[in-house]
Design an enzyme around this catalytic site. Structure first.
Site, PDB file in Angstrom:
ATOM      1  N   GLU A 119       0.803  -1.224   0.000  1.00  0.00           N
ATOM      2  CA  GLU A 119       0.000   0.000   0.000  1.00  0.00           C
ATOM      3  C   GLU A 119       0.835   1.272   0.000  1.00  0.00           C
ATOM      4  O   GLU A 119       0.319   2.345  -0.296  1.00  0.00           O
ATOM      5  CB  GLU A 119      -0.949   0.028   1.208  1.00  0.00           C
ATOM      6  CG  GLU A 119      -2.054  -0.979   1.085  1.00  0.00           C
ATOM      7  CD  GLU A 119      -3.423  -0.401   1.403  1.00  0.00           C
ATOM      8  OE1 GLU A 119      -3.529   0.813   1.636  1.00  0.00           O
ATOM      9  OE2 GLU A 119      -4.365  -1.178   1.405  1.00  0.00           O
ATOM     10  N   ARG A 304      -1.978  -3.122  -8.863  1.00  0.00           N
ATOM     11  CA  ARG A 304      -0.915  -3.218  -7.844  1.00  0.00           C
ATOM     12  C   ARG A 304      -0.065  -4.442  -8.171  1.00  0.00           C
ATOM     13  O   ARG A 304      -0.356  -5.549  -7.727  1.00  0.00           O
ATOM     14  CB  ARG A 304      -1.563  -3.367  -6.469  1.00  0.00           C
ATOM     15  CG  ARG A 304      -0.573  -3.496  -5.349  1.00  0.00           C
ATOM     16  CD  ARG A 304      -1.248  -3.937  -4.089  1.00  0.00           C
ATOM     17  NE  ARG A 304      -1.889  -2.875  -3.361  1.00  0.00           N
ATOM     18  CZ  ARG A 304      -2.744  -3.085  -2.360  1.00  0.00           C
ATOM     19  NH1 ARG A 304      -3.089  -4.306  -2.023  1.00  0.00           N
ATOM     20  NH2 ARG A 304      -3.278  -2.068  -1.721  1.00  0.00           N
TER      21      ARG A 304
HETATM   22  C1  UGA Z   1      -4.723  -4.699   1.543  1.00  0.00           C
HETATM   23  C2  UGA Z   1      -4.666  -4.282   2.984  1.00  0.00           C
HETATM   24  O1  UGA Z   1      -4.473  -2.925   3.130  1.00  0.00           O
HETATM   25  C3  UGA Z   1      -3.564  -4.960   3.699  1.00  0.00           C
HETATM   26  O2  UGA Z   1      -3.966  -6.273   4.040  1.00  0.00           O
HETATM   27  C4  UGA Z   1      -2.235  -5.034   3.018  1.00  0.00           C
HETATM   28  O3  UGA Z   1      -1.300  -4.155   3.518  1.00  0.00           O
HETATM   29  C5  UGA Z   1      -2.284  -4.931   1.527  1.00  0.00           C
HETATM   30  O4  UGA Z   1      -3.496  -4.787   0.894  1.00  0.00           O
HETATM   31  C6  UGA Z   1      -1.649  -6.187   0.958  1.00  0.00           C
HETATM   32  O5  UGA Z   1      -1.977  -7.285   1.430  1.00  0.00           O
HETATM   33  O6  UGA Z   1      -0.867  -6.083   0.015  1.00  0.00           O
HETATM   34  P1  UGA Z   1      -6.447  -4.120  -0.337  1.00  0.00           P
HETATM   35  O7  UGA Z   1      -5.876  -5.080  -1.317  1.00  0.00           O
HETATM   36  O8  UGA Z   1      -7.007  -2.867  -0.934  1.00  0.00           O
HETATM   37  O9  UGA Z   1      -5.415  -3.710   0.766  1.00  0.00           O
HETATM   38  O10 UGA Z   1      -7.562  -4.789   0.579  1.00  0.00           O
HETATM   39  P2  UGA Z   1      -8.749  -5.824   0.395  1.00  0.00           P
HETATM   40  O11 UGA Z   1      -9.681  -5.593   1.529  1.00  0.00           O
HETATM   41  O12 UGA Z   1      -8.240  -7.210   0.259  1.00  0.00           O
HETATM   42  O13 UGA Z   1      -9.502  -5.336  -0.943  1.00  0.00           O
HETATM   43  C7  UGA Z   1      -9.068  -5.641  -2.232  1.00  0.00           C
HETATM   44  C8  UGA Z   1     -10.026  -5.035  -3.230  1.00  0.00           C
HETATM   45  O14 UGA Z   1     -11.282  -5.707  -3.145  1.00  0.00           O
HETATM   46  C9  UGA Z   1     -10.334  -3.538  -3.025  1.00  0.00           C
HETATM   47  O15 UGA Z   1     -10.366  -2.913  -4.265  1.00  0.00           O
HETATM   48  C10 UGA Z   1     -11.720  -3.527  -2.401  1.00  0.00           C
HETATM   49  O16 UGA Z   1     -12.456  -2.361  -2.718  1.00  0.00           O
HETATM   50  C11 UGA Z   1     -12.346  -4.765  -3.014  1.00  0.00           C
HETATM   51  N1  UGA Z   1     -13.423  -5.394  -2.193  1.00  0.00           N
HETATM   52  C12 UGA Z   1     -13.181  -5.762  -0.920  1.00  0.00           C
HETATM   53  C13 UGA Z   1     -14.665  -5.651  -2.781  1.00  0.00           C
HETATM   54  O17 UGA Z   1     -14.905  -5.323  -3.959  1.00  0.00           O
HETATM   55  N2  UGA Z   1     -15.641  -6.252  -2.019  1.00  0.00           N
HETATM   56  C14 UGA Z   1     -15.428  -6.633  -0.732  1.00  0.00           C
HETATM   57  O18 UGA Z   1     -16.369  -7.190  -0.103  1.00  0.00           O
HETATM   58  C15 UGA Z   1     -14.172  -6.382  -0.175  1.00  0.00           C
END
Ligand code: UGA
Length: 341
Positions: A119, A304
């Site tokens: 991040e 990413r």
């Molecule tokens: C994560 C977290 O910040 C941390 O676990 C970590 O530092 C980092 O990424 C990593 O592991 O590299 P992110 O990938 O954005 O961030 O978090 P998630 O909650 O896994 O979400 C991934 C994507 O799925 C996001 O775009 C989010 O908007 C989407 N999402 C999430 C959905 O579309 N629906 C959901 O129910 C949950």
């Protein structure tokens, strides 16, 4: 070798502790608030585990640092929902509570291995994020989501400065969406407070809709936890001091998938699982706006992808587990743990 793992009951802490105890002769000192993941190892002769809070038990943490060769401070909130709803808690834990641990490593001249995060690159437009060259691009202050990235970036910079000015022996590693067994619990997912893979699996189990934030075109590259831990082991071993003073992305650029693609893949795998073949009710896949799902303070990251050239060169490491296998193993483990065979 004696390794201190603060946050030993977290997702990475648990897998690392398990690997060290199973595969090496090293000793582990662990500390965490709870023992939910680590239970099976609590009586192990080479694990000394203390239940404790790094925010309160500062003297204890200091003495643990003194007793160990390598320190991994893995205590942090890493769930985007919390960055938006409780940014101060993220700052207090991820930054404030970890700073004294970094300083204890400086004082006692111990090797520090610090978990930064994918991040920190934020909305960087590069096709692959490079540890040395990529810019770190964050959104406005009113988008609270960035407090996590910013807190981690600041600690990366402080650690770097301690290396530069005081000779701290450190390595910073950046996990890119590591997944695997025990990533998050069903209870966390019930509250909508878990990372995307667990969240989707939990929705499937609970027959609730899978929600694609803003359509689910955003992409992540998922890394299976055993691959991540293999890289971490090489960082801990630090042959020829190759990793000292370095920042290393640990991810799997080949495992890129959109959030929408992930939802469909997981639903197919779920319905092919022996526990759920023939399920009458199946989760729908729907689209929700980010503002509704997370609130005003959210902003997303559309792609990413790590460069892993540094990891390959310094560690002689490469990830092995492909996307489908990584997702399937994570799903199977979650169902086995929550539903039984
Ligand atoms: C994560 C977290 O910040 C941390 O676990 C970590 O530092 C980092 O990424 C990593 O592991 O590299 P992110 O990938 O954005 O961030 O978090 P998630 O909650 O896994 O979400 C991934 C994507 O799925 C996001 O775009 C989010 O908007 C989407 N999402 C999430 C959905 O579309 N629906 C959901 O129910 C949950």
């Amino acid at each position: 070798m004696r390794v201190l793992i603060l946050g030993g009951n977290g997702f990475i802490g648990y897998h690392l502790t398990a690997h060290i105890l199973r595969e090496t002769r090293w000793e582990v000192r662990g500390m965490d608030l709870g023992t939910s993941r680590l239970k099976e190892f609590l009586g192990h002769p080479r694990l000394k585990f203390i239940r404790g809070d790094i925010r309160k038990h500062r003297a204890l943490v200091e003495s643990l640092v003194r007793q160990c060769d390598v320190v991994l401070p893995l205590v942090a909130i890493a769930v985007p929902k919390v960055y938006v709803t409780d940014p101060l808690r993220v700052f207090e834990l991820d930054f404030e509570a970890n700073l004294p641990v970094v300083r204890a490593c400086v004082r006692h001249r111990k090797r520090l291995i610090f978990p930064s995060t994918s991040e920190v690159y934020g909305m960087c437009p590069d096709r692959e994020f490079d540890e040395e060259k990529s810019r770190l691009v964050l959104g406005p202050i009113s988008r609270q989501r960035w407090i996590y990235s910013c807190a981690k970036q600041m600690l990366d910079r402080v650690i770097w400065a301690y290396g530069f000015q005081r000779g701290l022996d450190f390595t910073i590693f950046r996990p890119f969406n590591w997944i695997g067994p025990r990533l998050d619990s069903l209870d966390e997912a019930k509250e909508g407070c878990s990372r995307v893979v667990t969240q989707f699996i939990a929705e499937l189990c609970l027959k609730r809709p899978i929600r694609l934030v803003d359509g689910g075109t955003q992409k992540r590259t998922f890394t299976y936890v055993t691959d991540g831990v293999a890289a971490l082991m090489k960082i801990i071993e630090n042959r020829g001091h190759a990793c000292t003073g370095r920042i290393i992305n640990v991810g799997n650029p080949a495992n890129e998938c959109s959030v929408k693609g992930l939802a469909f893949m997981l639903r197919r795998m779920f319905l092919a699982h022996p526990n759920h073949r023939g399920d009458r009710k199946v989760s729908r896949i729907i689209v929700v706006p980010a503002r509704e799902y997370y609130g005003e303070g959210y902003q997303d990251i559309m792609t990413r992808t790590p460069s892993i050239r540094t990891a390959k060169r310094l560690l002689g490491w490469r990830p092995r587990i492909g996307l489908r296998e990584a997702i399937k193993r994570t799903l199977d483990a979650f169902l086995a743990e929550n539903e039984g065979p």
